[in-house]
Design an enzyme around this catalytic site. Structure first.
Site, PDB file in Angstrom:
ATOM      1  N   TYR A 108     -25.671 -34.185  -0.924  1.00 45.86           N
ATOM      2  CA  TYR A 108     -25.323 -34.795  -2.673  1.00 45.86           C
ATOM      3  C   TYR A 108     -24.365 -35.682  -2.972  1.00 45.86           C
ATOM      4  CZ  TYR A 108     -27.891 -30.941  -3.769  1.00 45.86           C
ATOM      5  OH  TYR A 108     -29.393 -29.535  -4.318  1.00 45.86           O
ATOM      6  N   ARG A 168     -25.374 -19.750 -22.496  1.00 43.08           N
ATOM      7  CA  ARG A 168     -24.795 -21.354 -22.194  1.00 43.08           C
ATOM      8  C   ARG A 168     -24.858 -22.320 -23.848  1.00 43.08           C
ATOM      9  NH1 ARG A 168     -25.881 -23.389 -17.539  1.00 43.08           N
ATOM     10  NH2 ARG A 168     -25.377 -24.923 -18.733  1.00 43.08           N
ATOM     11  N   ARG A 210     -31.304 -19.771 -15.532  1.00 42.59           N
ATOM     12  CA  ARG A 210     -32.783 -19.867 -16.725  1.00 42.59           C
ATOM     13  C   ARG A 210     -33.350 -19.359 -16.560  1.00 42.59           C
ATOM     14  NH1 ARG A 210     -33.743 -25.754 -15.539  1.00 42.59           N
ATOM     15  NH2 ARG A 210     -33.334 -24.735 -13.655  1.00 42.59           N
ATOM     16  N   ASP A 265     -21.341 -22.701  -8.336  1.00 43.14           N
ATOM     17  CA  ASP A 265     -22.084 -24.045  -7.904  1.00 43.14           C
ATOM     18  C   ASP A 265     -21.486 -24.855  -6.638  1.00 43.14           C
ATOM     19  OD1 ASP A 265     -24.580 -25.696  -8.954  1.00 43.14           O
ATOM     20  OD2 ASP A 265     -23.821 -26.565  -7.681  1.00 43.14           O
ATOM     21  N   ARG A 267     -29.922 -17.051  -7.264  1.00 43.19           N
ATOM     22  CA  ARG A 267     -30.392 -18.042  -8.371  1.00 43.19           C
ATOM     23  C   ARG A 267     -30.754 -16.753  -9.892  1.00 43.19           C
ATOM     24  NH1 ARG A 267     -30.768 -22.930  -8.599  1.00 43.19           N
ATOM     25  NH2 ARG A 267     -29.288 -24.014  -7.605  1.00 43.19           N
TER      26      ARG A 267
HETATM   27  O1  1CP Z   1     -27.779 -16.679  -9.325  1.00 43.67           O
HETATM   28  C1  1CP Z   1     -27.462 -17.204  -8.708  1.00 43.67           C
HETATM   29  O2  1CP Z   1     -27.636 -17.525  -7.522  1.00 43.67           O
HETATM   30  C2  1CP Z   1     -26.528 -18.392  -9.646  1.00 43.67           C
HETATM   31  C3  1CP Z   1     -25.091 -18.939  -8.919  1.00 43.67           C
HETATM   32  C4  1CP Z   1     -25.738 -20.318  -8.792  1.00 43.67           C
HETATM   33  C5  1CP Z   1     -25.555 -20.778  -6.515  1.00 43.67           C
HETATM   34  C6  1CP Z   1     -25.349 -19.378  -6.334  1.00 43.67           C
HETATM   35  C7  1CP Z   1     -25.885 -22.085  -9.233  1.00 43.67           C
HETATM   36  C8  1CP Z   1     -25.462 -21.959 -10.292  1.00 43.67           C
HETATM   37  N1  1CP Z   1     -26.186 -22.593  -8.243  1.00 43.67           N
HETATM   38  C9  1CP Z   1     -26.167 -22.684  -7.128  1.00 43.67           C
HETATM   39  C10 1CP Z   1     -25.491 -22.909  -5.515  1.00 43.67           C
HETATM   40  C11 1CP Z   1     -26.938 -23.818  -5.978  1.00 43.67           C
HETATM   41  N2  1CP Z   1     -26.129 -25.520  -6.745  1.00 43.67           N
HETATM   42  C12 1CP Z   1     -27.076 -24.563  -4.244  1.00 43.67           C
HETATM   43  C13 1CP Z   1     -27.900 -23.918  -3.757  1.00 43.67           C
HETATM   44  C14 1CP Z   1     -28.299 -22.292  -3.345  1.00 43.67           C
HETATM   45  C15 1CP Z   1     -29.794 -22.670  -4.009  1.00 43.67           C
HETATM   46  O3  1CP Z   1     -30.403 -23.512  -2.559  1.00 43.67           O
HETATM   47  O4  1CP Z   1     -30.262 -23.137  -4.458  1.00 43.67           O
HETATM   48  C16 1CP Z   1     -27.537 -25.588  -4.387  1.00 43.67           C
HETATM   49  C17 1CP Z   1     -28.658 -26.842  -3.741  1.00 43.67           C
HETATM   50  C18 1CP Z   1     -27.224 -26.563  -5.791  1.00 43.67           C
HETATM   51  C19 1CP Z   1     -26.935 -27.629  -5.892  1.00 43.67           C
HETATM   52  C20 1CP Z   1     -28.021 -27.507  -7.543  1.00 43.67           C
HETATM   53  N3  1CP Z   1     -27.089 -27.126  -9.218  1.00 43.67           N
HETATM   54  C21 1CP Z   1     -29.608 -27.781  -8.253  1.00 43.67           C
HETATM   55  C22 1CP Z   1     -30.496 -28.228  -7.756  1.00 43.67           C
HETATM   56  C23 1CP Z   1     -30.720 -29.893  -6.793  1.00 43.67           C
HETATM   57  C24 1CP Z   1     -31.574 -29.818  -6.760  1.00 43.67           C
HETATM   58  O5  1CP Z   1     -31.027 -31.056  -5.318  1.00 43.67           O
HETATM   59  O6  1CP Z   1     -32.456 -29.685  -6.683  1.00 43.67           O
HETATM   60  C25 1CP Z   1     -29.301 -27.735  -9.333  1.00 43.67           C
HETATM   61  C26 1CP Z   1     -30.123 -27.828 -10.553  1.00 43.67           C
HETATM   62  C27 1CP Z   1     -28.266 -27.038  -9.917  1.00 43.67           C
HETATM   63  C28 1CP Z   1     -27.799 -26.883 -10.989  1.00 43.67           C
HETATM   64  C29 1CP Z   1     -27.324 -25.359 -11.168  1.00 43.67           C
HETATM   65  N4  1CP Z   1     -26.754 -24.994 -10.965  1.00 43.67           N
HETATM   66  C30 1CP Z   1     -26.504 -23.245 -11.038  1.00 43.67           C
HETATM   67  C31 1CP Z   1     -27.686 -22.974 -11.634  1.00 43.67           C
HETATM   68  C32 1CP Z   1     -28.343 -21.667 -12.791  1.00 43.67           C
HETATM   69  C33 1CP Z   1     -27.698 -24.043 -12.451  1.00 43.67           C
HETATM   70  C34 1CP Z   1     -29.127 -24.464 -13.081  1.00 43.67           C
HETATM   71  C35 1CP Z   1     -28.262 -25.213 -14.115  1.00 43.67           C
HETATM   72  C36 1CP Z   1     -28.386 -24.626 -15.318  1.00 43.67           C
HETATM   73  O7  1CP Z   1     -29.026 -23.690 -15.825  1.00 43.67           O
HETATM   74  O8  1CP Z   1     -27.947 -25.434 -16.822  1.00 43.67           O
END
Ligand code: 1CP
Length: 353
Positions: A161, A50, A41, A86, A37
């Site tokens: 999910y 964004r 943000r 994602d 990540r």
């Molecule tokens: O730098 C990076 O890592 C960005 C790329 C990235 C990756 C590798 C994003 C962007 N998502 C992910 C993978 C991801 N998505 C995982 C595996 C990694 C981890 O455990 O953190 C998981 C579980 C998700 C599912 C997901 N997507 C969540 C978690 C929700 C929960 O169950 O608690 C969330 C909040 C997202 C949205 C998301 N994905 C990525 C970002 C930057 C965001 C935040 C939303 C935004 O900025 O609007």
């Protein structure tokens, strides 16, 4: 099945980079680090680009996804980019009704709970993955000798999910399903394995030099359930990318008891969360597997001397493994001061490898 001769891993750009060297168990000239990540943000430049664009839409605009992937590489001098996308993008590209709701996470229009639900799932096609390939091509053209890491969600984490329809704490839905209706579970896990495997393969073929499978929520499983109901589908996801020659990493949280089983699905590197010191992880894995991890994200908000001492401890504990790539034990918390991350990278690079 090999990568193209003009792929960064094949044409001399990334094969000898610190990241790939450490992933292959070698000793690079500088200690590699990247952060899960790292895009997102915590960066004001991310929040800026964004503005007014929904999360999943931003992943499907190739120029924007490339720019967001590059932002933390420029800012922090980390040793790799992680592709901005994602784990639910393959669902979206297959035509599943899924969205990322701000402040919540992935939400499905209709949860997938029965064999009939699974049978109705649309199939992901190679054509649908074109925006992903395009974003990867744009990204690696800018990255030069820094490798891009591609990723996908492991079937269990994706299914968590899909069955619940939204984020959940204990993942009861999928854990019940694998026992109550193993046939439906196996079909769902196979669907998710193929969607994730195709998504990862598209990134690797288009220019990513390594791949990480995120089984973020595998820690809610017992070892017996993991081996019996989950590991085979994670192996199936990786079957799509084996033999390409790109190092493969497997990461989850709360997985101290699963590390050997996670390695045994057939990966080169194991990602360790912040709960287990790396010397103990290395002992459990028999001393033959390169490791990635495991700075506690909570300490990013601690006073610098406390964080510095912790980073030095992680470096020392990781020295036992045949290769070590520094990372966090989970993702960068959104409220992290980005200057702290830059300082951690400088510290890691300043310690003699
Ligand atoms: O730098 C990076 O890592 C960005 C790329 C990235 C990756 C590798 C994003 C962007 N998502 C992910 C993978 C991801 N998505 C995982 C595996 C990694 C981890 O455990 O953190 C998981 C579980 C998700 C599912 C997901 N997507 C969540 C978690 C929700 C929960 O169950 O608690 C969330 C909040 C997202 C949205 C998301 N994905 C990525 C970002 C930057 C965001 C935040 C939303 C935004 O900025 O609007």
């Amino acid at each position: 099945m090999t990568l193209n001769a003009s792929h960064p891993l094949m044409d001399g750009r990334t094969a000898d980079s610190p990241l790939i060297t450490a992933y292959r168990g070698g000793k690079p000239e500088r200690r590699p680090v990247w952060f899960m990540r790292q895009a997102g943000r915590s960066l004001p430049e991310y929040r800026e680009v964004r503005k007014g664009i929904a999360m999943l839409d931003s992943c499907l605009k190739p120029e924007l996804a490339a720019e967001i992937t590059l932002q933390p590489v420029r800012r922090h001098d980390v040793d790799a980019g992680i592709f901005f996308s994602d784990i639910v993008i393959p669902l979206k590209l297959a035509g599943v009704d899924v969205d990322i709701v701000p402040g919540v996470g992935p939400v499905l229009g209709t949860p997938i709970r029965t064999a009939e639900d699974v049978a109705r799932l649309p199939q992901l096609t190679e054509e649908a993955l074109e925006p992903i390939r395009e974003a990867v091509r744009l990204t690696v053209a800018e990255l030069g000798s820094k490798p891009l890491i591609g990723f996908a969600g492991a079937p269990f984490t994706l299914a968590a999910y899909m069955v619940e329809g939204r984020p959940s704490r204990d993942h009861l839905g999928p854990r019940t399903m694998m026992h109550a209706d193993p046939q439906a579970w196996n079909a769902l896990a196979a669907w998710a394995a193929d969607a994730s495997g195709m998504f990862l393969r598209a990134q690797l073929e288009a220019g990513a030099s390594a791949g990480q499978l995120f089984d973020s929520w595998a820690g809610s499983l017992s070892l017996a359930d993991y081996r019996r109901h989950v590991a085979p589908s994670s192996a199936r996801a990786l079957d799509h990318v084996r033999g390409l020659g790109a190092p493969l990493v497997h990461f989850g949280t709360g997985t101290s008891e699963l590390l050997v089983a996670m390695r045994d699905v057939g990966v080169d590197v194991v990602g360790v969360d912040y709960r287990l010191p790396l010397d103990e992880a290395n002992r459990r894995l028999g001393g033959t597997t390169p490791l990635q991890g495991n700075i506690d994200p909570a300490l990013l908000a601690a006073p610098w001397p406390v964080l510095e001492a912790h980073v030095r401890e992680v470096i020392a504990a990781g020295a036992a493994a045949p290769g070590h790539v520094l990372n966090l034990g989970h993702g960068v918390p959104p409220e992290t001061d980005p200057e702290v991350l830059t300082r951690v990278v400088k510290l890691i690079h300043s310690v003699e490898p």
